[in-house]
Design a protein around this motif. Structure first.
Motif, PDB file in Angstrom:
ATOM      1  N   LYS A 184      38.177  59.529  40.002  1.00 22.12           N
ATOM      2  CA  LYS A 184      37.784  60.460  38.929  1.00 22.12           C
ATOM      3  C   LYS A 184      37.679  59.718  37.600  1.00 22.12           C
ATOM      4  O   LYS A 184      36.741  59.915  36.843  1.00 22.12           O
ATOM      5  CB  LYS A 184      38.807  61.595  38.795  1.00 22.12           C
ATOM      6  N   LYS A 185      38.655  58.851  37.352  1.00 28.43           N
ATOM      7  CA  LYS A 185      38.664  58.105  36.102  1.00 28.43           C
ATOM      8  C   LYS A 185      37.441  57.194  36.012  1.00 28.43           C
ATOM      9  O   LYS A 185      36.791  57.111  34.963  1.00 28.43           O
ATOM     10  CB  LYS A 185      39.947  57.286  35.993  1.00 28.43           C
ATOM     11  N   VAL A 186      37.097  56.535  37.111  1.00 25.53           N
ATOM     12  CA  VAL A 186      35.934  55.647  37.140  1.00 25.53           C
ATOM     13  C   VAL A 186      34.660  56.440  36.904  1.00 25.53           C
ATOM     14  O   VAL A 186      33.798  56.035  36.105  1.00 25.53           O
ATOM     15  CB  VAL A 186      35.864  54.875  38.476  1.00 25.53           C
ATOM     16  N   LEU A 187      34.521  57.586  37.565  1.00 27.24           N
ATOM     17  CA  LEU A 187      33.323  58.404  37.397  1.00 27.24           C
ATOM     18  C   LEU A 187      33.201  58.948  35.975  1.00 27.24           C
ATOM     19  O   LEU A 187      32.106  58.965  35.399  1.00 27.24           O
ATOM     20  CB  LEU A 187      33.323  59.557  38.407  1.00 27.24           C
ATOM     21  N   LYS A 188      34.331  59.371  35.395  1.00 26.84           N
ATOM     22  CA  LYS A 188      34.296  59.883  34.021  1.00 26.84           C
ATOM     23  C   LYS A 188      33.931  58.778  33.038  1.00 26.84           C
ATOM     24  O   LYS A 188      33.158  59.003  32.108  1.00 26.84           O
ATOM     25  CB  LYS A 188      35.644  60.514  33.650  1.00 26.84           C
ATOM     26  N   GLU A 189      34.457  57.580  33.256  1.00 24.67           N
ATOM     27  CA  GLU A 189      34.110  56.457  32.371  1.00 24.67           C
ATOM     28  C   GLU A 189      32.634  56.099  32.497  1.00 24.67           C
ATOM     29  O   GLU A 189      31.996  55.746  31.503  1.00 24.67           O
ATOM     30  CB  GLU A 189      34.987  55.244  32.685  1.00 24.67           C
ATOM     31  N   ARG A 190      32.090  56.214  33.702  1.00 23.77           N
ATOM     32  CA  ARG A 190      30.662  55.932  33.890  1.00 23.77           C
ATOM     33  C   ARG A 190      29.807  56.951  33.138  1.00 23.77           C
ATOM     34  O   ARG A 190      28.818  56.580  32.498  1.00 23.77           O
ATOM     35  CB  ARG A 190      30.316  55.950  35.379  1.00 23.77           C
ATOM     36  N   VAL A 191      30.198  58.221  33.189  1.00 24.60           N
ATOM     37  CA  VAL A 191      29.466  59.255  32.454  1.00 24.60           C
ATOM     38  C   VAL A 191      29.556  58.995  30.953  1.00 24.60           C
ATOM     39  O   VAL A 191      28.559  59.089  30.232  1.00 24.60           O
ATOM     40  CB  VAL A 191      30.008  60.666  32.800  1.00 24.60           C
ATOM     41  N   LYS A 192      30.743  58.640  30.474  1.00 26.85           N
ATOM     42  CA  LYS A 192      30.909  58.346  29.047  1.00 26.85           C
ATOM     43  C   LYS A 192      30.086  57.129  28.623  1.00 26.85           C
ATOM     44  O   LYS A 192      29.479  57.117  27.558  1.00 26.85           O
ATOM     45  CB  LYS A 192      32.386  58.124  28.724  1.00 26.85           C
ATOM     46  N   GLN A 193      30.070  56.109  29.486  1.00 33.91           N
ATOM     47  CA  GLN A 193      29.292  54.903  29.168  1.00 33.91           C
ATOM     48  C   GLN A 193      27.803  55.220  29.142  1.00 33.91           C
ATOM     49  O   GLN A 193      27.085  54.743  28.258  1.00 33.91           O
ATOM     50  CB  GLN A 193      29.585  53.804  30.194  1.00 33.91           C
ATOM     51  N   ASP A 194      27.328  56.030  30.084  1.00 36.63           N
ATOM     52  CA  ASP A 194      25.922  56.440  30.089  1.00 36.63           C
ATOM     53  C   ASP A 194      25.577  57.212  28.819  1.00 36.63           C
ATOM     54  O   ASP A 194      24.497  57.038  28.244  1.00 36.63           O
ATOM     55  CB  ASP A 194      25.603  57.288  31.326  1.00 36.63           C
ATOM     56  N   ARG A 195      26.490  58.062  28.373  1.00 36.98           N
ATOM     57  CA  ARG A 195      26.273  58.838  27.153  1.00 36.98           C
ATOM     58  C   ARG A 195      26.192  57.911  25.939  1.00 36.98           C
ATOM     59  O   ARG A 195      25.320  58.063  25.088  1.00 36.98           O
ATOM     60  CB  ARG A 195      27.399  59.855  26.979  1.00 36.98           C
ATOM     61  N   GLU A 196      27.069  56.937  25.867  1.00 33.43           N
ATOM     62  CA  GLU A 196      27.041  55.978  24.749  1.00 33.43           C
ATOM     63  C   GLU A 196      25.761  55.150  24.767  1.00 33.43           C
ATOM     64  O   GLU A 196      25.172  54.887  23.714  1.00 33.43           O
ATOM     65  CB  GLU A 196      28.267  55.069  24.796  1.00 33.43           C
ATOM     66  N   ASP A 201      37.209  68.801  38.191  1.00 31.47           N
ATOM     67  CA  ASP A 201      37.485  69.919  39.098  1.00 31.47           C
ATOM     68  C   ASP A 201      37.397  69.539  40.574  1.00 31.47           C
ATOM     69  O   ASP A 201      37.838  70.300  41.431  1.00 31.47           O
ATOM     70  CB  ASP A 201      36.516  71.080  38.819  1.00 31.47           C
ATOM     71  N   ARG A 202      36.837  68.385  40.887  1.00 25.36           N
ATOM     72  CA  ARG A 202      36.686  67.984  42.287  1.00 25.36           C
ATOM     73  C   ARG A 202      38.042  67.679  42.907  1.00 25.36           C
ATOM     74  O   ARG A 202      38.904  67.056  42.285  1.00 25.36           O
ATOM     75  CB  ARG A 202      35.783  66.766  42.397  1.00 25.36           C
ATOM     76  N   THR A 203      38.222  68.125  44.128  1.00 24.52           N
ATOM     77  CA  THR A 203      39.485  67.878  44.834  1.00 24.52           C
ATOM     78  C   THR A 203      39.325  66.874  45.971  1.00 24.52           C
ATOM     79  O   THR A 203      40.319  66.472  46.568  1.00 24.52           O
ATOM     80  CB  THR A 203      40.029  69.199  45.410  1.00 24.52           C
ATOM     81  N   ASP A 204      38.075  66.477  46.244  1.00 22.68           N
ATOM     82  CA  ASP A 204      37.840  65.575  47.365  1.00 22.68           C
ATOM     83  C   ASP A 204      37.989  64.093  46.989  1.00 22.68           C
ATOM     84  O   ASP A 204      37.892  63.231  47.861  1.00 22.68           O
ATOM     85  CB  ASP A 204      36.451  65.821  47.960  1.00 22.68           C
ATOM     86  N   ILE A 205      38.239  63.792  45.738  1.00 26.29           N
ATOM     87  CA  ILE A 205      38.415  62.405  45.317  1.00 26.29           C
ATOM     88  C   ILE A 205      39.749  62.254  44.584  1.00 26.29           C
ATOM     89  O   ILE A 205      40.291  63.214  44.044  1.00 26.29           O
ATOM     90  CB  ILE A 205      37.250  61.924  44.420  1.00 26.29           C
ATOM     91  N   ASP A 206      40.261  61.034  44.601  1.00 24.72           N
ATOM     92  CA  ASP A 206      41.565  60.799  43.958  1.00 24.72           C
ATOM     93  C   ASP A 206      41.398  60.557  42.451  1.00 24.72           C
ATOM     94  O   ASP A 206      40.288  60.456  41.934  1.00 24.72           O
ATOM     95  CB  ASP A 206      42.294  59.645  44.632  1.00 24.72           C
ATOM     96  N   GLU A 207      42.514  60.448  41.765  1.00 27.67           N
ATOM     97  CA  GLU A 207      42.512  60.336  40.302  1.00 27.67           C
ATOM     98  C   GLU A 207      41.849  59.042  39.819  1.00 27.67           C
ATOM     99  O   GLU A 207      41.174  59.036  38.794  1.00 27.67           O
ATOM    100  CB  GLU A 207      43.949  60.402  39.768  1.00 27.67           C
ATOM    101  N   CYS A 208      42.017  57.977  40.566  1.00 31.29           N
ATOM    102  CA  CYS A 208      41.424  56.700  40.169  1.00 31.29           C
ATOM    103  C   CYS A 208      39.897  56.785  40.198  1.00 31.29           C
ATOM    104  O   CYS A 208      39.222  56.334  39.269  1.00 31.29           O
ATOM    105  CB  CYS A 208      41.912  55.592  41.094  1.00 31.29           C
TER     106      CYS A 208
END
Length: 87
Positions: free
Chosen positions: A33-45, A24-31
């Motif tokens: 966002k992808k890095v941050l989402k992958e970091r959250v997924k990696q932390d979850r794993e 939902d953040r608009t202050d960052i670009d898609e790339c």
């Protein structure tokens, strides 16, 4: 249906919530966002792996404790030579 990631516990829910907030953040670009989402997924794993390891250690520790109790009872029930009356 296969693309749905339904959280099974609170930690999963928090991770999914964090991913949705990143999306939902608009202050960052898609790339980014992808890095941050992958970091959250990696932390979850990683948290899942640590949790599974901790559970396995608890199972092993419980088994060792049961064996120790069995051996203690066995040692206590062995008749001592000092208590046998000579005939």
């Amino acid at each position: 249906m296969s693309s749905l990631d339904i959280p099974v516990n609170k930690n999963e829910w928090y991770a999914m919530d964090a991913i949705h907030k990143i999306e939902d953040r608009t202050d960052i670009d898609e790339c980014e966002k992808k890095v941050l989402k992958e970091r959250v997924k990696q932390d979850r794993e990683n948290a899942k792996r640590v949790s599974n390891d901790a559970f396995q250690i608890q199972v092993i520790a419980f088994g060792v404790i049961i064996i120790q109790i069995f051996l203690l009872v066995f040692i206590v029930l062995i008749p001592s030579k000092n208590h046998i009356k000579p005939s």
